[in-house]
Design a protein around this motif. Structure first.
Motif, PDB file in Angstrom:
ATOM      1  N   GLU A 289     -43.231   0.496  24.263  1.00  0.00           N
ATOM      2  CA  GLU A 289     -41.903   1.255  24.112  1.00  0.00           C
ATOM      3  C   GLU A 289     -40.583   0.224  23.830  1.00  0.00           C
ATOM      4  O   GLU A 289     -39.841   0.560  23.285  1.00  0.00           O
ATOM      5  CB  GLU A 289     -41.530   2.069  25.478  1.00  0.00           C
ATOM      6  N   ASN A 290     -40.892  -0.888  24.842  1.00  0.00           N
ATOM      7  CA  ASN A 290     -39.760  -2.131  24.355  1.00  0.00           C
ATOM      8  C   ASN A 290     -39.899  -3.201  23.794  1.00  0.00           C
ATOM      9  O   ASN A 290     -39.054  -3.851  23.658  1.00  0.00           O
ATOM     10  CB  ASN A 290     -39.445  -2.214  26.001  1.00  0.00           C
ATOM     11  N   LYS A 291     -41.301  -3.216  23.088  1.00  0.00           N
ATOM     12  CA  LYS A 291     -41.547  -4.279  22.061  1.00  0.00           C
ATOM     13  C   LYS A 291     -41.757  -5.504  23.125  1.00  0.00           C
ATOM     14  O   LYS A 291     -42.631  -6.246  23.087  1.00  0.00           O
ATOM     15  CB  LYS A 291     -40.771  -4.565  21.124  1.00  0.00           C
ATOM     16  N   VAL A 292     -40.739  -6.194  23.759  1.00  0.00           N
ATOM     17  CA  VAL A 292     -40.592  -7.274  24.413  1.00  0.00           C
ATOM     18  C   VAL A 292     -40.186  -7.095  25.767  1.00  0.00           C
ATOM     19  O   VAL A 292     -38.983  -6.619  25.918  1.00  0.00           O
ATOM     20  CB  VAL A 292     -40.174  -8.591  23.605  1.00  0.00           C
ATOM     21  N   MET A 293     -40.735  -7.738  26.750  1.00  0.00           N
ATOM     22  CA  MET A 293     -40.197  -7.725  28.154  1.00  0.00           C
ATOM     23  C   MET A 293     -40.382  -8.777  28.970  1.00  0.00           C
ATOM     24  O   MET A 293     -41.566  -9.494  28.875  1.00  0.00           O
ATOM     25  CB  MET A 293     -40.847  -6.151  28.907  1.00  0.00           C
ATOM     26  N   ARG A 294     -39.519  -9.077  29.824  1.00  0.00           N
ATOM     27  CA  ARG A 294     -39.519 -10.267  30.857  1.00  0.00           C
ATOM     28  C   ARG A 294     -40.403  -9.811  32.031  1.00  0.00           C
ATOM     29  O   ARG A 294     -40.309  -8.372  32.341  1.00  0.00           O
ATOM     30  CB  ARG A 294     -38.346 -10.867  31.107  1.00  0.00           C
ATOM     31  N   PHE A 295     -40.997 -10.553  32.954  1.00  0.00           N
ATOM     32  CA  PHE A 295     -41.641  -9.983  34.117  1.00  0.00           C
ATOM     33  C   PHE A 295     -40.745  -8.998  35.036  1.00  0.00           C
ATOM     34  O   PHE A 295     -41.407  -7.991  35.303  1.00  0.00           O
ATOM     35  CB  PHE A 295     -41.861 -11.323  35.121  1.00  0.00           C
ATOM     36  N   ASN A 296     -39.535  -9.457  35.473  1.00  0.00           N
ATOM     37  CA  ASN A 296     -38.688  -8.478  36.176  1.00  0.00           C
ATOM     38  C   ASN A 296     -38.406  -7.353  35.659  1.00  0.00           C
ATOM     39  O   ASN A 296     -38.221  -6.237  36.151  1.00  0.00           O
ATOM     40  CB  ASN A 296     -37.557  -9.300  36.793  1.00  0.00           C
ATOM     41  N   GLU A 297     -38.348  -7.211  34.230  1.00  0.00           N
ATOM     42  CA  GLU A 297     -37.914  -5.942  33.611  1.00  0.00           C
ATOM     43  C   GLU A 297     -38.972  -4.951  33.710  1.00  0.00           C
ATOM     44  O   GLU A 297     -39.115  -3.757  34.157  1.00  0.00           O
ATOM     45  CB  GLU A 297     -37.628  -6.138  31.939  1.00  0.00           C
ATOM     46  N   LEU A 298     -40.375  -5.574  33.526  1.00  0.00           N
ATOM     47  CA  LEU A 298     -41.551  -4.604  33.989  1.00  0.00           C
ATOM     48  C   LEU A 298     -41.616  -4.338  35.157  1.00  0.00           C
ATOM     49  O   LEU A 298     -42.209  -2.952  35.367  1.00  0.00           O
ATOM     50  CB  LEU A 298     -42.772  -5.681  33.384  1.00  0.00           C
ATOM     51  N   LYS A 299     -41.378  -5.102  36.176  1.00  0.00           N
ATOM     52  CA  LYS A 299     -41.462  -4.730  37.621  1.00  0.00           C
ATOM     53  C   LYS A 299     -40.562  -3.427  37.711  1.00  0.00           C
ATOM     54  O   LYS A 299     -40.863  -2.582  38.589  1.00  0.00           O
ATOM     55  CB  LYS A 299     -41.205  -6.029  38.402  1.00  0.00           C
ATOM     56  N   ARG A 300     -39.372  -3.587  37.299  1.00  0.00           N
ATOM     57  CA  ARG A 300     -38.120  -2.795  37.623  1.00  0.00           C
ATOM     58  C   ARG A 300     -38.751  -1.404  36.867  1.00  0.00           C
ATOM     59  O   ARG A 300     -38.603  -0.321  37.401  1.00  0.00           O
ATOM     60  CB  ARG A 300     -36.990  -3.259  36.959  1.00  0.00           C
ATOM     61  N   SER A 301     -39.415  -1.525  35.878  1.00  0.00           N
ATOM     62  CA  SER A 301     -39.601  -0.166  35.107  1.00  0.00           C
ATOM     63  C   SER A 301     -40.965   0.726  35.658  1.00  0.00           C
ATOM     64  O   SER A 301     -40.983   1.594  35.911  1.00  0.00           O
ATOM     65  CB  SER A 301     -40.180  -0.472  33.616  1.00  0.00           C
TER      66      SER A 301
END
Length: 119
Positions: free
Chosen positions: A38-50
């Motif tokens: 869905e987001n193409k590129v994500m950082r670790f904390n973005e993934l954790k929050r999602s």
């Protein structure tokens, strides 16, 4: 005639179905892949929050396993503080149609969908 994914006498782990499950099975791998699709590129904390319900340690383990299986790409930037981005590899992207089919099946066969059909 439809061939079975797991022929009689063959162990599940020795089939294409078993192999696919070994890559995306578990509670979080498909969710991680979904968010990256869905987001193409994500950082670790973005993934954790999602994801929300995943611990730091579990997310770290899942990302390492997905990277080891060549389903995601981990890109590290040499800076302070460290910056790491995750994205799906071509191999990982090739599994997205499978996840989409699972989503469509769930929408058609969930309890609310079945109740609507019965009315």
């Amino acid at each position: 005639m439809h061939e079975t994914c797991v022929p009689t006498g063959v162990k599940l782990k020795d089939t294409g179905f078993g192999y696919t499950l070994s890559l995306i099975g578990g509670k979080y791998k498909m969710i991680i892949m979904y968010w990256l699709s869905e987001n193409k590129v994500m950082r670790f904390n973005e993934l954790k929050r999602s994801i929300g319900t995943i611990s730091f340690k579990t997310l770290s383990i899942m990302l390492k396993e997905l990277e080891a299986d060549s389903l995601i790409i981990r890109k590290e930037f040499p800076q302070v503080p460290p910056k790491v981005e995750y994205s799906l590899s071509e191999r990982g992207l090739s599994l997205i149609p499978v996840l989409n089919m699972m989503c469509e099946w769930g929408e058609k066969n969930s309890v609310p969908a079945l109740e609507a059909v019965q009315r």
